[in-house]
Design an enzyme around this catalytic site. Structure first.
Site, PDB file in Angstrom:
ATOM      1  N   GLU A 277      47.134  15.758  29.504  1.00 40.31           N
ATOM      2  CA  GLU A 277      48.329  16.056  30.295  1.00 40.31           C
ATOM      3  C   GLU A 277      49.410  14.994  30.076  1.00 40.31           C
ATOM      4  O   GLU A 277      50.597  15.310  29.990  1.00 40.31           O
ATOM      5  CB  GLU A 277      47.910  16.110  31.778  1.00 40.31           C
ATOM      6  N   GLU A 280      51.091  15.473  26.715  1.00 44.45           N
ATOM      7  CA  GLU A 280      52.014  16.602  26.833  1.00 44.45           C
ATOM      8  C   GLU A 280      53.310  16.127  27.509  1.00 44.45           C
ATOM      9  O   GLU A 280      54.416  16.449  27.072  1.00 44.45           O
ATOM     10  CB  GLU A 280      51.315  17.633  27.720  1.00 44.45           C
ATOM     11  N   CYS A 297      45.982  21.149  37.981  1.00 44.23           N
ATOM     12  CA  CYS A 297      44.528  21.098  38.190  1.00 44.23           C
ATOM     13  C   CYS A 297      44.116  21.751  39.508  1.00 44.23           C
ATOM     14  O   CYS A 297      42.940  21.953  39.752  1.00 44.23           O
ATOM     15  CB  CYS A 297      44.016  19.670  38.100  1.00 44.23           C
ATOM     16  N   SER A 317      51.609  21.896  33.369  1.00 45.41           N
ATOM     17  CA  SER A 317      50.832  21.310  32.277  1.00 45.41           C
ATOM     18  C   SER A 317      49.830  22.349  31.793  1.00 45.41           C
ATOM     19  O   SER A 317      49.191  23.020  32.608  1.00 45.41           O
ATOM     20  CB  SER A 317      50.082  20.080  32.772  1.00 45.41           C
ATOM     21  N   LYS A 356      38.036  26.675  43.603  1.00 49.81           N
ATOM     22  CA  LYS A 356      37.399  26.463  42.298  1.00 49.81           C
ATOM     23  C   LYS A 356      36.487  27.636  41.952  1.00 49.81           C
ATOM     24  O   LYS A 356      36.207  27.892  40.785  1.00 49.81           O
ATOM     25  CB  LYS A 356      36.622  25.148  42.284  1.00 49.81           C
ATOM     26  N   GLU A 359      38.873  29.887  40.325  1.00 51.89           N
ATOM     27  CA  GLU A 359      39.274  29.364  39.006  1.00 51.89           C
ATOM     28  C   GLU A 359      38.193  29.620  37.956  1.00 51.89           C
ATOM     29  O   GLU A 359      38.492  30.047  36.838  1.00 51.89           O
ATOM     30  CB  GLU A 359      39.549  27.857  39.108  1.00 51.89           C
ATOM     31  N   GLU A 364      40.407  33.894  31.428  1.00 54.53           N
ATOM     32  CA  GLU A 364      40.630  33.039  30.258  1.00 54.53           C
ATOM     33  C   GLU A 364      39.549  31.976  30.097  1.00 54.53           C
ATOM     34  O   GLU A 364      39.467  31.321  29.069  1.00 54.53           O
ATOM     35  CB  GLU A 364      42.032  32.402  30.292  1.00 54.53           C
ATOM     36  N   CYS A 501      42.143  16.843  47.243  1.00 47.18           N
ATOM     37  CA  CYS A 501      40.785  17.424  47.289  1.00 47.18           C
ATOM     38  C   CYS A 501      39.912  16.871  48.407  1.00 47.18           C
ATOM     39  O   CYS A 501      38.978  17.534  48.842  1.00 47.18           O
ATOM     40  CB  CYS A 501      40.079  17.198  45.965  1.00 47.18           C
TER      41      CYS A 501
HETATM   42 FE1  HC1 Z   1      39.513  18.146  42.729  1.00 47.19          FE
HETATM   43 FE2  HC1 Z   1      39.916  17.996  40.287  1.00 47.19          FE
HETATM   44  S1  HC1 Z   1      40.407  16.389  41.749  1.00 47.19           S
HETATM   45  S2  HC1 Z   1      40.907  19.528  41.592  1.00 47.19           S
HETATM   46  O1  HC1 Z   1      40.902  17.926  43.779  1.00 47.19           O
HETATM   47  O2  HC1 Z   1      41.510  17.797  39.243  1.00 47.19           O
HETATM   48  O3  HC1 Z   1      38.111  20.580  43.565  1.00 47.19           O
HETATM   49  O4  HC1 Z   1      37.587  16.179  43.897  1.00 47.19           O
HETATM   50  O5  HC1 Z   1      37.130  18.219  41.009  1.00 47.19           O
HETATM   51  O6  HC1 Z   1      38.914  20.190  38.539  1.00 47.19           O
HETATM   52  O7  HC1 Z   1      38.415  15.806  38.798  1.00 47.19           O
HETATM   53  C1  HC1 Z   1      38.643  19.608  43.396  1.00 47.19           C
HETATM   54  C2  HC1 Z   1      38.302  16.982  43.604  1.00 47.19           C
HETATM   55  C3  HC1 Z   1      38.267  18.158  41.263  1.00 47.19           C
HETATM   56  C4  HC1 Z   1      39.283  19.301  39.148  1.00 47.19           C
HETATM   57  C5  HC1 Z   1      38.994  16.669  39.265  1.00 47.19           C
END
Ligand code: HC1
Ligand code: SF4
Length: 569
Positions: A277, A280, A297, A317, A356, A359, A364, A501
């Site tokens: 990131e 980029e 993220c 990103s 998550k 996600e 994809e 998080c």
């Molecule tokens: Fe998260 Fe991440 S910090 S998004 O908050 O970018 O869920 O802890 O795992 O993927 O590393 C959540 C936390 C986590 C991702 C990372």
């Protein structure tokens, strides 16, 4: 003297907004379902009633304290009224506590137990409404709703979305998405913020614990776990440890005992995300294009942007989130190294986040044969997994992560707290752009729990302006100002959940003082960073090894293929 007397104790006043806050100062825990210090006051649950001499019975949440007030929180009138109140709630509520998802975690159950309710003098609701299981992350059970409105205000005030509202009247009154639609049909971003504030099991995390056990107990499967940064400072809460206590090593041991074949640290792939990131970002800075660069993220933020900001999608990103990067590394690198087919490898991520789950299922991140991440367990589910395995968590000997991909840097750990992604990117970009060593790795300006933090960092001749925002309602306000040209930034970090998080919708509930719990979890992560032997992703030997053995260099063709993504509106 500016003070009140509460249950015989004199308590000085110091700007407290309501009697609840004054009581808290005196360590008196007045019960409430609908009061949250970070939401507007609704005053509907009637649990927090107190008796004020000369004034009668008043709700503590919406009554400001006045000097000289004499307050009783447990007079005989109050006790009777509160008991009857709970009975009314129970009359309208399923009472199958032993099989309920919230068993031992339910505020209604706790209140009934605290007040010693042994019978309910009113009738029991028999009519049942079907549960809504359409969401990737949550299950909604209207039969368990007590109409406190916490979810309504959470989604409106913290997320700025407004999925729920009250509907129908009288005994049919309920809270639901507009036009009785399911959660999958509305603008929900799966963040679970409503569920973490729901006092009962009307909104709960959709459990994948059974699927995890099935994979673990299948001798043909090679089961690999990754542990997100934030969960290490919260899982202990379920076992009586204070929020913020770092239990990384114990979690590794617990997962190994349960039968995971490998246990890795998502902080390591957070380092990868940082590098991909930041590179980029550096390119965009040099060409002065697609700025501000937004982080990507947080899956709830990404989904929200896809729906509402199509004009900004090319500003996000393209680096995948650490969860998805590790998923890809597990299936495309680890599996090969171990000589095991990716189809036999089950990748499980241990996350603070309900989104998550969504996600991991984005098309994809799947090819025809397998997904990069198969199972997502929130911290809540992981606690359930550990408890069901008869493990005495506090007595476990800590263990390190598996090598060689186990070690993440302090910067990677910071991803779990709002501002952490920015701090990690700054630690990397500073050295890349100036060619100098960064002596003080802490960027204090980006830390804290304020709604929006901004900072200007000098990279040689270039000043870089960054902004950090958490909570989608705050993000919407900030983006409006950016769009209107009132503010300019080069880099914007957006996290859906308050605190980042550490405030994820799948975390332990943080009752009774959620803001304090968030502060302690944040301190825990900053402490974990300080304890890390390596604090910048570019100094990580493991990262160097992965680029040497597989990825070649940041933003290379292989990196683009396995570690980047695209967005669609
Ligand atoms: Fe998260 Fe991440 S910090 S998004 O908050 O970018 O869920 O802890 O795992 O993927 O590393 C959540 C936390 C986590 C991702 C990372
Ligand atoms: Fe709103 Fe988040 Fe709950 Fe969905 S999960 S209804 S977006 S608070």
């Amino acid at each position: 003297k500016r003070a009140v007397i509460i249950d015989g104790q004199e308590v000085p006043l110091n700007g407290e907004k309501n009697i609840l806050e004054v009581a808290k100062k005196a360590n008196i825990d007045i019960p409430t379902f609908c009061y949250h210090s970070d939401l507007s006051v609704y005053g509907a649950c009637r649990m927090c009633i107190v008796e004020v001499e000369g004034r009668g019975i008043l709700p503590a949440c919406s009554t400001p304290p006045e000097p000289g007030m004499i307050i009783h929180t447990n007079s005989s009138r109050i006790l009777k009224a509160r008991k009857m109140n709970i009975e009314f709630y129970l009359a309208n509520h399923e009472r199958d506590c032993t099989t309920c998802e919230k068993n031992l975690n339910c505020r209604l159950q706790e209140m009934a137990s605290r007040m010693g309710i042994r019978e309910v003098r009113f009738g029991e609701r028999t009519e049942k409404v079907p549960r809504d299981v359409s969401s990737f992350s949550l299950v909604r059970n209207p039969n368990r709703c007590i109409l406190c409105g916490d979810c309504v205000r959470t989604c409106q005030e913290i997320e700025g979305i407004g999925v729920y509202d009250f509907s129908h009247r009288g005994s049919r009154a309920t809270v639901e998405p507009a036009f009785g639609k399911s959660l999958a049909e509305v603008e929900c971003v799966y963040c679970g913020q409503c569920a973490i504030r729901c006092p009962t099991a009307a909104l709960v995390v959709k459990s994948e614990v059974d699927a995890a056990w099935e994979a673990i107990l299948d001798p043909d499967k090679f089961v690999v776990a990754q542990i997100a940064p934030a969960v290490r400072v919260a899982i202990g809460e379920a076992f009586g440890l204070p929020p913020g206590e770092i239990t990384t090593g114990k979690i590794v041991t617990a997962l190994k005992k349960i039968g995971f074949d490998r246990v890795y640290d998502t902080s390591f792939s957070a380092d990868l995300t940082t590098i991909e990131e930041a590179e980029e970002f550096i390119k965009r800075l040099q060409k002065n294009e697609r700025l501000p660069q937004f982080t990507s993220c947080c899956p709830s933020w990404v989904l929200f942007a896809e729906r509402n900001y199509p004009f900004y999608l090319e500003h996000l990103s393209t680096a995948r989130s650490p969860q998805q990067m590790f998923g890809s590394v597990i299936k495309n690198f680890v599996a090969k190294q171990e000589g095991i087919a990716p189809e036999r490898t089950v990748s499980v991520s241990i996350m603070p986040c309900t989104s998550k789950k969504f996600e991991a299922r984005r098309p994809e991140f799947k090819n025809q044969k397998y997904a990069d991440v198969d199972i997502v367990l929130t911290a809540q589910e992981t606690i359930q997994l550990i408890r069901s395995a008869n493990i005495d968590f506090n007595e476990l000997e800590p263990q390190p992560f598996d090598v060689p991909l186990g070690a993440g840097t302090g910067a990677g750990v910071l991803f779990g707290v709002t501002g952490g992604v920015t701090e990690a990117v700054l630690r990397y970009a500073y050295e890349r752009l100036t060619g100098e060593e960064l002596k003080k790795v802490e960027f204090e300006q980006v830390r804290g729990l304020g709604a929006v933090r901004v900072a200007e960092v000098e990279f040689g001749t270039r000043k870089v302006k960054v902004a950090i925002v958490h909570g989608l309602a705050n993000a919407q306000r900030l983006i409006q100002e950016i769009r209107a040209g009132k503010r300019y930034y080069d880099f914007v970090e957006v996290m859906n959940c308050p605190g980042g998080c550490i405030g994820g919708g799948g975390m332990p509930l943080g009752y009774p003082d959620y803001p304090e719990v968030l502060r302690k979890r944040a301190q825990g992560l900053y402490h974990a960073d300080r304890l890390s032997p390596v604090r910048k992703p570019q100094d990580s030997p493991t990262i160097k090894l992965l680029y040497e053995r597989w990825l070649k260099e940041p933003n290379s063709e292989i990196a683009e293929r396995f570690l980047h993504t695209r967005f669609s509106s």
